[in-house]
Scaffold this motif. Structure first.
Motif, PDB file in Angstrom:
ATOM      1  N   HIS A  43      62.099  47.859  49.672  1.00  0.00           N
ATOM      2  CA  HIS A  43      61.476  46.559  49.942  1.00  0.00           C
ATOM      3  C   HIS A  43      59.974  46.658  49.723  1.00  0.00           C
ATOM      4  CE1 HIS A  43      64.987  46.858  52.858  1.00  0.00           C
ATOM      5  NE2 HIS A  43      65.371  45.954  51.965  1.00  0.00           N
ATOM      6  N   VAL A  44      59.440  45.804  48.853  1.00  0.00           N
ATOM      7  CA  VAL A  44      58.020  45.837  48.507  1.00  0.00           C
ATOM      8  C   VAL A  44      57.423  44.441  48.661  1.00  0.00           C
ATOM      9  CG1 VAL A  44      56.306  46.365  46.730  1.00  0.00           C
ATOM     10  CG2 VAL A  44      58.439  47.661  46.823  1.00  0.00           C
ATOM     11  N   LEU A  45      56.284  44.368  49.365  1.00  0.00           N
ATOM     12  CA  LEU A  45      55.475  43.155  49.386  1.00  0.00           C
ATOM     13  C   LEU A  45      54.309  43.388  48.440  1.00  0.00           C
ATOM     14  CD1 LEU A  45      54.592  40.376  50.459  1.00  0.00           C
ATOM     15  CD2 LEU A  45      53.447  41.577  52.353  1.00  0.00           C
ATOM     16  N   LEU A  46      54.307  42.693  47.294  1.00  0.00           N
ATOM     17  CA  LEU A  46      53.285  42.866  46.268  1.00  0.00           C
ATOM     18  C   LEU A  46      52.214  41.797  46.462  1.00  0.00           C
ATOM     19  CD1 LEU A  46      52.285  44.209  43.628  1.00  0.00           C
ATOM     20  CD2 LEU A  46      53.744  42.596  42.372  1.00  0.00           C
ATOM     21  N   CYS A  47      51.024  42.215  46.873  1.00  0.00           N
ATOM     22  CA  CYS A  47      49.959  41.226  47.113  1.00  0.00           C
ATOM     23  C   CYS A  47      48.613  41.748  46.623  1.00  0.00           C
ATOM     24  CB  CYS A  47      49.899  40.841  48.595  1.00  0.00           C
ATOM     25  SG  CYS A  47      50.071  42.198  49.753  1.00  0.00           S
ATOM     26  N   THR A  48      48.621  42.315  45.431  1.00  0.00           N
ATOM     27  CA  THR A  48      47.394  42.750  44.774  1.00  0.00           C
ATOM     28  C   THR A  48      46.688  41.547  44.149  1.00  0.00           C
ATOM     29  OG1 THR A  48      48.512  43.072  42.666  1.00  0.00           O
ATOM     30  CG2 THR A  48      48.478  44.945  44.176  1.00  0.00           C
ATOM     31  N   LYS A  49      45.523  41.782  43.549  1.00  0.00           N
ATOM     32  CA  LYS A  49      44.932  40.775  42.680  1.00  0.00           C
ATOM     33  C   LYS A  49      45.849  40.631  41.463  1.00  0.00           C
ATOM     34  CE  LYS A  49      41.084  39.407  42.935  1.00  0.00           C
ATOM     35  NZ  LYS A  49      40.466  38.170  43.487  1.00  0.00           N
ATOM     36  N   ALA A  50      45.900  39.440  40.905  1.00  0.00           N
ATOM     37  CA  ALA A  50      46.819  39.155  39.802  1.00  0.00           C
ATOM     38  C   ALA A  50      46.691  40.126  38.627  1.00  0.00           C
ATOM     39  CB  ALA A  50      46.636  37.708  39.331  1.00  0.00           C
ATOM     40  N   PRO A  51      45.467  40.469  38.175  1.00  0.00           N
ATOM     41  CA  PRO A  51      45.380  41.376  37.022  1.00  0.00           C
ATOM     42  C   PRO A  51      45.908  42.782  37.301  1.00  0.00           C
ATOM     43  CG  PRO A  51      43.309  40.188  37.344  1.00  0.00           C
ATOM     44  CD  PRO A  51      44.137  39.947  38.574  1.00  0.00           C
TER      45      PRO A  51
ATOM     46  N   THR B 162      36.619  41.888  38.045  1.00  0.00           N
ATOM     47  CA  THR B 162      37.473  41.123  37.134  1.00  0.00           C
ATOM     48  C   THR B 162      38.041  39.921  37.868  1.00  0.00           C
ATOM     49  OG1 THR B 162      38.084  43.141  35.954  1.00  0.00           O
ATOM     50  CG2 THR B 162      39.514  41.228  35.658  1.00  0.00           C
ATOM     51  N   THR B 163      38.007  38.750  37.249  1.00  0.00           N
ATOM     52  CA  THR B 163      38.532  37.536  37.877  1.00  0.00           C
ATOM     53  C   THR B 163      40.008  37.341  37.530  1.00  0.00           C
ATOM     54  OG1 THR B 163      38.136  35.966  36.069  1.00  0.00           O
ATOM     55  CG2 THR B 163      36.255  36.491  37.516  1.00  0.00           C
ATOM     56  N   GLU B 164      40.613  36.345  38.162  1.00  0.00           N
ATOM     57  CA  GLU B 164      42.018  36.018  37.914  1.00  0.00           C
ATOM     58  C   GLU B 164      42.165  34.837  36.948  1.00  0.00           C
ATOM     59  OE1 GLU B 164      44.225  37.333  42.010  1.00  0.00           O
ATOM     60  OE2 GLU B 164      43.018  35.516  42.135  1.00  0.00           O
ATOM     61  N   ILE B 165      41.120  34.521  36.185  1.00  0.00           N
ATOM     62  CA  ILE B 165      41.108  33.326  35.337  1.00  0.00           C
ATOM     63  C   ILE B 165      42.277  33.315  34.348  1.00  0.00           C
ATOM     64  CG2 ILE B 165      39.578  34.345  33.600  1.00  0.00           C
ATOM     65  CD1 ILE B 165      39.446  30.691  34.842  1.00  0.00           C
ATOM     66  N   ARG B 166      42.665  34.466  33.839  1.00  0.00           N
ATOM     67  CA  ARG B 166      43.750  34.524  32.843  1.00  0.00           C
ATOM     68  C   ARG B 166      45.089  34.143  33.451  1.00  0.00           C
ATOM     69  NH1 ARG B 166      46.905  38.760  30.691  1.00  0.00           N
ATOM     70  NH2 ARG B 166      45.851  40.318  31.971  1.00  0.00           N
ATOM     71  N   TYR B 167      45.229  34.312  34.770  1.00  0.00           N
ATOM     72  CA  TYR B 167      46.482  34.013  35.455  1.00  0.00           C
ATOM     73  C   TYR B 167      46.495  32.612  36.068  1.00  0.00           C
ATOM     74  CZ  TYR B 167      47.338  38.937  34.826  1.00  0.00           C
ATOM     75  OH  TYR B 167      47.531  40.162  34.261  1.00  0.00           O
ATOM     76  N   LEU B 168      45.381  31.922  35.970  1.00  0.00           N
ATOM     77  CA  LEU B 168      45.275  30.560  36.504  1.00  0.00           C
ATOM     78  C   LEU B 168      45.108  29.588  35.343  1.00  0.00           C
ATOM     79  CD1 LEU B 168      42.916  31.411  39.530  1.00  0.00           C
ATOM     80  CD2 LEU B 168      45.413  31.243  39.530  1.00  0.00           C
ATOM     81  N   ASN B 169      43.871  29.274  35.001  1.00  0.00           N
ATOM     82  CA  ASN B 169      43.626  28.334  33.900  1.00  0.00           C
ATOM     83  C   ASN B 169      44.116  28.871  32.568  1.00  0.00           C
ATOM     84  OD1 ASN B 169      41.272  28.313  36.013  1.00  0.00           O
ATOM     85  ND2 ASN B 169      41.479  26.200  35.289  1.00  0.00           N
ATOM     86  N   GLY B 170      44.007  30.184  32.367  1.00  0.00           N
ATOM     87  CA  GLY B 170      44.501  30.780  31.126  1.00  0.00           C
ATOM     88  C   GLY B 170      45.998  30.627  30.977  1.00  0.00           C
ATOM     89  N   TYR B 171      46.719  30.735  32.091  1.00  0.00           N
ATOM     90  CA  TYR B 171      48.177  30.544  32.066  1.00  0.00           C
ATOM     91  C   TYR B 171      48.522  29.108  31.683  1.00  0.00           C
ATOM     92  CZ  TYR B 171      52.929  29.948  33.903  1.00  0.00           C
ATOM     93  OH  TYR B 171      54.268  29.642  34.057  1.00  0.00           O
TER      94      TYR B 171
END
Length: 443
Positions: free
Chosen positions: A154-162, A401-410
């Motif tokens: 069982h894993v709770l994955l809660c890293t930054k998106a990148p 590093t930002t999460e822009i690629r996983y938000l607006n970039g997505y």
């Protein structure tokens, strides 16, 4: 409507921890809450933080379960008038930790073999507890022969998106070789993250035995800042070995329906983290609404260097209609008050097109993707968090590093490549944030 199922905590072996991958604010919040309640609430599922090798110096033998301090204890010590007084209290506290076995290596039987980290956990009332949270370094030899208790289920994955895919990939060798493994994904940009995870698991040929469970939380937590005198005193007391987290706001956590979700939700409710199991369609809606908020708030606060509340003003709120947006010149600037609404409008267009492509038949859910519904939701989020500094602005200021690629970039990629939907504003802010971070020395 929340999904309801009998909680079968007995199905989870007491020797099987919930491994928390990602020692940021959300990961620490869940691990610390479960640890703190562990002596008071009888539940089978125990937490264990998975840490990279650079944290190895902070992983020690378990010293004790908990040590409590009154609200604003550091401030109250300083108010007595002298630095020597504060130092005396820190020394007294440190000696108490030593007497309770921290430096002597006393083993309190954590599931990770008696190893743990110190977590300074400040609750919503400002009270601080020093917790002994089980932990495990994940760069162990891959050629080692592991016992049943060493494997991860069982894993709770809660890293930054990148970091999510790389982090999960780094523990695949520890995943149970014969039993199903449950991975709860609780990140920003969760839809983009899950897409990358699924591609990675297919590449390894193990996607058939790892179940991905979507999750979302509205709990507020942060790691503390340089002006937090409570954490400053804790850091001095522990020689900067502690992980600090402040539970700043009680929200809700939502888990996609699954047998294990029912067990985990029951545990989180027992320890004071309000949790609900919802259907796949409902978690999908929750994540789209969160994505709309992130796509409007994060890049604009980062580019304008402002608090969330500065995104809205009386002038801009008169520009919310699609008619206004359709009449706007199709060249965007990040300081244009209308771009806030255009970003939401494009998320709505992509969400509706995606729902149609996937054959979503629930009209009430489809209605929730409509532009006016998302605007109301995002404006409420801005109002509720008006004094907050967005995570993307924090990343920019911290040269991370930002999460822009996983938000607006997505949104930009999904709309342009898969759905044929106009995504000019999301494309624009993605480039602007990437250009901004390219000028910084990313740490």
């Amino acid at each position: 409507m929340f999904y309801s199922k009998t909680i079968l905590a007995s199905e989870v072996s007491s020797s099987t921890p919930l491994y928390v991958l990602g020692a940021g604010s959300i990961g620490l919040l869940h691990a610390a809450s479960m640890t703190q309640a562990g002596t008071k609430v009888k539940h089978a599922l125990k937490p264990c933080l998975l840490l990279r090798s650079h944290h190895k110096s902070k992983v020690k033998k378990s010293f004790r379960h908990e040590m409590n301090f009154p609200k604003n204890f550091a401030l109250s010590r300083k108010s007595l008038g002298s630095r020597e007084c504060l130092n005396h209290d820190i020394k007294t506290i440190s000696n108490s930790l030593i007497c309770n076995g921290f430096e002597e290596g006393e083993n309190h039987g954590s599931k990770s073999g008696g190893e743990s980290i110190i977590v300074a956990f400040k609750n919503r009332n400002g009270e601080i507890s020093i917790l002994d949270v089980p932990a495990r370094i994940i760069n162990e030899s891959k050629s080692k022969i592991y016992s049943e208790r060493d494997y991860i289920q069982h894993v709770l994955l809660c890293t930054k998106a990148p970091d999510a895919v790389t982090a999960l990939e780094s523990i695949l060798y520890l995943c149970h070789p014969t039993k199903r493994v449950k991975v709860i994904v609780m990140t920003n940009g969760v839809m983009a993250v899950v897409s990358e995870i699924e591609e990675m698991l297919m590449g390894y040929g193990i996607s058939d035995r790892i179940d991905i469970i979507l999750a979302s939380t509205t709990h507020g937590a942060h790691r503390g800042d340089d002006n937090d005198t409570d954490f400053e005193a804790i850091n001095e007391m522990t020689n900067n070995l502690s992980f600090n987290v402040h539970f700043a706001g009680l929200g809700h956590t939502f888990l996609e329906e699954d047998e294990f979700s029912s067990v985990l939700s029951g545990v989180w409710n027992d320890v004071g983290l309000r949790s609900h199991v919802v259907s796949s369609d409902e978690i999908n809606l929750i994540n789209w609404k969160k994505l709309a908020a992130n796509c409007a708030i994060n890049p604009l606060t980062a580019l304008r260097v402002c608090k969330n509340g500065n995104l809205l003003n009386a002038e801009s709120q008169n520009m919310v209609s699609i008619e206004h947006l359709d009449q706007h010149e199709k060249v965007w600037k990040y300081d244009d008050p209308m771009i806030f609404y255009q970003l939401i409008r494009e998320v709505s267009d992509v969400a509706l097109a995606k729902a149609k492509k996937n054959g979503l038949r629930d009209e009430s859910l489809r209605e929730s993707f409509q532009y006016d519904k998302l605007v109301d939701f995002v404006q409420d989020v801005v109002s509720d968090t008006e004094n907050n500094t967005s995570s993307m602005l924090q990343d920019v200021l911290g040269r991370r590093t930002t999460e822009i690629r996983y938000l607006n970039g997505y949104i930009a990629n999904l709309g342009r490549e898969d759905l044929g939907v106009g995504v000019v504003a999301n494309d624009f802010v993605t480039r602007e944030v990437e250009n901004l971070t390219n000028t910084l020395e990313i740490q």
